[in-house]
Design an enzyme around this catalytic site. Structure first.
Site, PDB file in Angstrom:
ATOM      1  N   CYS A 190       0.825  -1.219   0.000  1.00 17.05           N
ATOM      2  CA  CYS A 190       0.000   0.000   0.000  1.00 17.05           C
ATOM      3  C   CYS A 190       0.854   1.261   0.000  1.00 17.05           C
ATOM      4  CB  CYS A 190      -0.940   0.001   1.191  1.00 17.05           C
ATOM      5  SG  CYS A 190      -1.973  -1.472   1.240  1.00 17.05           S
ATOM      6  N   CYS A 225     -13.086   1.242   8.670  1.00 20.23           N
ATOM      7  CA  CYS A 225     -12.232   0.663   7.612  1.00 20.23           C
ATOM      8  C   CYS A 225     -12.273   1.516   6.354  1.00 20.23           C
ATOM      9  CB  CYS A 225     -12.714  -0.732   7.247  1.00 20.23           C
ATOM     10  SG  CYS A 225     -12.872  -1.851   8.653  1.00 20.23           S
ATOM     11  N   SER A 226     -11.122   1.661   5.700  1.00 19.13           N
ATOM     12  CA  SER A 226     -11.104   2.311   4.396  1.00 19.13           C
ATOM     13  C   SER A 226     -11.694   1.333   3.377  1.00 19.13           C
ATOM     14  CB  SER A 226      -9.679   2.709   4.015  1.00 19.13           C
ATOM     15  OG  SER A 226      -8.859   1.568   3.909  1.00 19.13           O
ATOM     16  N   HIS A 254      -9.207   4.369  -1.140  1.00 13.51           N
ATOM     17  CA  HIS A 254      -7.853   3.805  -1.054  1.00 13.51           C
ATOM     18  C   HIS A 254      -7.562   2.863  -2.229  1.00 13.51           C
ATOM     19  CE1 HIS A 254      -4.145   2.300   0.430  1.00 13.51           C
ATOM     20  NE2 HIS A 254      -4.586   1.357   1.221  1.00 13.51           N
TER      21      HIS A 254
END
Lengths: 382, 382
Positions: free
Chosen positions: B83, B205-206, B329
């Protein structure tokens, strides 16, 4: 600023089912550190060249992975560019040293391929191709066969000429204890091997391999023999063959080479040892021409006259390691191994395959069928 | 040598099933070139940040792929670090400029995730984890839940505190037309959302997202507002949580931040806008502390007092874009989007989410559960 190869390490290449990636990495890196006379604590950053760990192993984050495995708590970056991943990792590491960000960078090229079924690996490798080629079910032997056919039609290159590349590279590999195939070949045996993608036969193709290679790129002037990187150049082209103007050259190779010679201030004839990307025999013939060692259509004659074979008659010895063809082709390791081999040649540590009187050496790493090309020039001159 | 952000472009982030990767890339790059007042021909090299194209799409060689798609016949390199791929691509590009190899480098961060089943994506993302965590069936929500539980036990952090991160970032995203989730949240709604991995709930949470971001890194002094990159630092830690000394901090973040402040010659209190890696709400609390904005265990209080929310009371506004949590994301794009957002803030082009009176901004991009951290500091001072 001057950029040096402080040390190098290359594992045995081959079908290493009993060796884990971490063991391969540790072997290559330990050897590179020993050659450089450095400890792990001297390393400022890690660059990892790898292509297939994601597709085959579902594993990414390889920079941090190998930093942990190697006990290096340093910045770590994975660089990917298909079969040119290793060369690109060296390129990025050299930039990082020249930038002043790091003083000593470790480059690790690694690939583990033989743990998977060959058909899975062949499919995974097409991850480097164009969407159209993937959709059409093309494989790299087929794509390089197209290049071979075009070269044969335009320049009269023969299957015998292609076979000569394999024979030479197996001869060189016979002198390299770490090579995957050390058996001597004959032209006749190559010609009689199974047809894979006409005109390419089994012995025209590089193998699927496991292996790792490491080099340490440093801004510190070494105490002993000093080998410097004086050119690092990358060029790109279309991923697929259909977008190319010519099928008898790789324009990315020509462009990267032209810039590399300009950066080094030398000519192709100054290069007397080169590791080139012979994923298939035709690829070496293309490289010999596109790198400017010989004019277009002239490489085959030079090859048959042993002008690229280790020995007194050589103009430029090509692939002393055995090349991808016979030393093996663990994809991400290849571009790093090339730099390690030329570094050893320039520092007189190439053993039985030493080319004498070298001043300049070149490495040439290709991604896919020429979508990426990376050229490095190294020297032992001060 | 000074290194500038010449331009930036960010696509809408979200579930973009009807948009191809090439269209996303073209949008981000076209906008970045327009902002910079540059043409494609002005670009010397392309750095692509991406994590999942191999695992999910069987596609590698993304550097050459996007060079071709964008009509750029330049050196192209894919950089991967889970990420943190986008942040690492910026890091490599900045090095390449400082090295003198290139004068203007385009960084493209891109990820296409929603074309795949969520369970496939969740599994693919574990490609960033340790072997043990993968073998044990861990997922990232579970790993960050471990970090959250440790932080709650040690510092008394509450689920309410975590929810405040989500509420703030959705508020910021409501001001960002390109954000994935622009709906305002309440603490109550976060607390009542589905439990994913205790204590993390759905709104902690993304999301899984598609999107692309581009920045142009240049050695040329711009004509207008000049935003410079004055620090670029990377650090690594163990991939898995089991090897860590502490679960209440990410040591890679602390290390990269410490070096970044030293490189810039500033202190954490000089930073008044930051884009931090809030893949889960707890990650933003960790980041606020590990980046030195607040002491350990002190971030939650600051958050509840709106000290990190856009407005007159802010010490440091965190995630004006909406962060990973609400802006979205798309893994490889995130680190590049962060640099684009801070660049816009520093040049006064952040629209409704503009932080006034800025001199320094920071970006913080994490790979996995902290195996990699990348910190950049940007400034508009001369």
């Amino acid at each position: 600023m001057k950029v040096y190869i402080a040390g190098s390490g290359v594992t045995k290449f081959g079908e290493l089912w009993d060796v884990s990636p971490r063991t391969l990495a540790q072997k290559a890196v330990t050897d590179a550190l020993a050659e450089a006379g450095l400890d792990k604590g001297d390393i400022d950053a890690l660059f990892v060249g790898n292509m297939l760990s994601g597709i085959l192993g579902g594993q990414e984050h390889l920079g941090a992975f190998f930093a942990e495995e190697l006990g290096l708590r340093v910045p770590a970056i994975k660089v990917e560019g298909a079969c040119a991943s290793g060369g690109l990792a060296v390129h990025a590491a050299v930039s990082s040293i020249l930038s002043g960000q790091y003083r000593r960078a470790l480059v690790l090229g690694i690939e583990k391929m033989t743990d998977y079924k060959p058909e899975e690996v062949a499919l995974a490798l097409m991850g480097a191709g164009s969407d159209e080629e993937r959709a059409a079910g093309a494989t790299f032997p087929g794509l390089y066969a197209c290049l071979a056919n075009a070269h044969m039609r335009k320049f009269g290159t023969t299957e015998h000429d292609l076979a000569e590349v394999a024979v030479k590279n197996h001869f060189h590999a016979s002198l390299n204890p770490d090579a995957q195939y050390r058996t001597l070949l004959t032209v006749d045996r190559v010609l009689k091997s199974t047809r894979i993608a006409d005109p390419l036969k089994l012995y025209d193709c590089s193998p699927i391999s496991d292996g790792a290679a490491a080099v340490i790129i440093s801004a510190d002037t070494p105490k002993g023999a000093a080998v410097r990187v004086i050119s690092t150049q990358v060029a790109t082209d279309t991923l697929g063959l259909s977008g190319r103007k010519s099928l008898t050259e790789l324009s990315a190779t020509r462009k990267a080479a032209r810039k590399a010679y300009a950066q080094a201030g030398i000519r192709p004839s100054d290069i007397r040892a080169a590791e080139v990307h012979d994923c298939f025999t035709i690829a070496e013939i293309l490289a010999m021409e596109d790198l400017g060692f010989y004019g277009k259509g002239k490489a085959a004659v030079a090859l048959s006259q042993k002008k690229t074979t280790l020995g007194a008659d050589a103009d430029v010895v090509v692939n002393t390691s055995g090349g991808l063809k016979a030393c093996g082709h663990p994809v991400g390791a290849t571009g790093v191994k090339q730099v390690a081999e030329i570094s050893r040649q320039l520092s007189g540590r190439a053993g039985k395959r030493q080319v004498d009187g070298l001043a300049y050496g070149l490495t040439h790493n290709v991604g896919g069928s020429g979508g990426t090309a990376v050229v490095h020039i190294l020297t032992n001159t001060t």
